[in-house]
Each structure stands twice: as C-alpha cells, then as structure tokens.
Design an enzyme around this catalytic site. Structure first.
Site, PDB file in Angstrom:
ATOM      1  N   GLU A  20       0.905  -1.129  -0.231  1.00  0.00           N
ATOM      2  CA  GLU A  20      -0.205   0.066  -0.381  1.00  0.00           C
ATOM      3  C   GLU A  20       0.618   1.230  -0.211  1.00  0.00           C
ATOM      4  O   GLU A  20       0.395   1.665  -0.125  1.00  0.00           O
ATOM      5  CB  GLU A  20      -1.016   0.028   1.421  1.00  0.00           C
ATOM      6  CG  GLU A  20      -2.154  -0.794   1.213  1.00  0.00           C
ATOM      7  CD  GLU A  20      -3.022  -0.685   0.565  1.00  0.00           C
ATOM      8  OE1 GLU A  20      -3.659   0.408  -0.609  1.00  0.00           O
ATOM      9  OE2 GLU A  20      -3.810  -1.595  -0.353  1.00  0.00           O
ATOM     10  N   THR A  26       4.671   2.724   2.195  1.00  0.00           N
ATOM     11  CA  THR A  26       4.899   2.757   3.545  1.00  0.00           C
ATOM     12  C   THR A  26       4.567   4.312   4.123  1.00  0.00           C
ATOM     13  O   THR A  26       3.524   5.297   3.152  1.00  0.00           O
ATOM     14  CB  THR A  26       6.493   3.326   3.846  1.00  0.00           C
ATOM     15  OG1 THR A  26       6.870   4.159   3.254  1.00  0.00           O
ATOM     16  CG2 THR A  26       7.129   1.926   3.213  1.00  0.00           C
ATOM     17  N   PHE A  30       8.572  14.100  -4.736  1.00  0.00           N
ATOM     18  CA  PHE A  30       8.465  12.832  -5.369  1.00  0.00           C
ATOM     19  C   PHE A  30       9.749  13.329  -6.455  1.00  0.00           C
ATOM     20  O   PHE A  30       9.764  14.111  -7.012  1.00  0.00           O
ATOM     21  CB  PHE A  30       7.391  12.289  -6.076  1.00  0.00           C
ATOM     22  CG  PHE A  30       6.387  11.741  -5.216  1.00  0.00           C
ATOM     23  CD1 PHE A  30       6.717  10.439  -4.124  1.00  0.00           C
ATOM     24  CD2 PHE A  30       4.906  12.259  -4.284  1.00  0.00           C
ATOM     25  CE1 PHE A  30       5.947   9.913  -3.653  1.00  0.00           C
ATOM     26  CE2 PHE A  30       4.282  11.536  -3.213  1.00  0.00           C
ATOM     27  CZ  PHE A  30       4.927  10.037  -3.160  1.00  0.00           C
TER      28      PHE A  30
END
Length: 109
Positions: free
Chosen positions: A83, A85, A103
């Site tokens: 899913e 962390t 990101f």
C-alpha cells in the site's frame, strides 16, 4: 495489561469507524488519494503497533502460528509495503497540503 487491552480495542474501533466513513466517501464519489492517504498511513502504523502489543501480551506464544499473531504481523508488513509505507503516504498528504511534490521524476523513462 487492562490499559493495553482497552487501547487496542479503542484503536480497532477507531479504524472501523474510519473505514465506514471512507466507504461513504466512495459512495458519494468524493474518494481521492489525498483523502485516503492519511487514513492508510494511520492504519498501517496502528495495525503494526496493535500486532506488536498482541505478540508481546502473549509472551512466547505470540510467535507461534497457533495464535495467528505472527502470521498477521507478516501480513501487515506486506500490506504496508504494498500500500505504500507511511512515509510515502505522508508525502502524498504533504503534496496535497502545500502543493509541492517531494517525488523525484525518474529520467530516461
């Protein structure tokens, strides 16, 4: 010991209530990753803590497969990884809050 059991029950009850609310959001069409990420982050952190406490309360029996706690501990590790962390979920929430992404795009893909 009684406090720990009460705390486990409170955490599980809270998680069930949040799951009910998320299902309502899904039915209403208002289900989005920024709305779900905080819950996923909280769920995996609390589930790991709940299972660690359950294992601890059972002592040496907590690692035996007869009581299923060790199996559930392995399962939650897989779910946490699958899913995303808690750190990844926190990045999703942070991006929604301030508009900046942490990101890094991968070049060459």
């Amino acid at each position: 010991m009684q406090y720990r059991r009460s705390r486990l029950l409170a955490d599980i009850t809270y998680m069930l209530c949040m799951q009910h609310r998320l299902s309502q959001l899904l039915d209403e069409g208002d289900y989005s990753m920024p709305r779900v990420a905080p819950t996923k982050m909280h769920y995996t952190e609390r589930a790991r803590a709940i299972l660690a406490d359950a294992r601890d309360m059972l002592g040496g029996n907590g690692i035996l497969l007869d009581h299923h706690v060790a199996r559930h501990l392995c399962d939650i590790e897989a779910i946490d990884t699958y899913e995303g962390t808690a750190t990844v979920q926190a990045l999703i929430v942070g991006r929604d809050i301030n508009g900046y992404t942490a990101f890094v795009p991968v070049s060459g893909h």
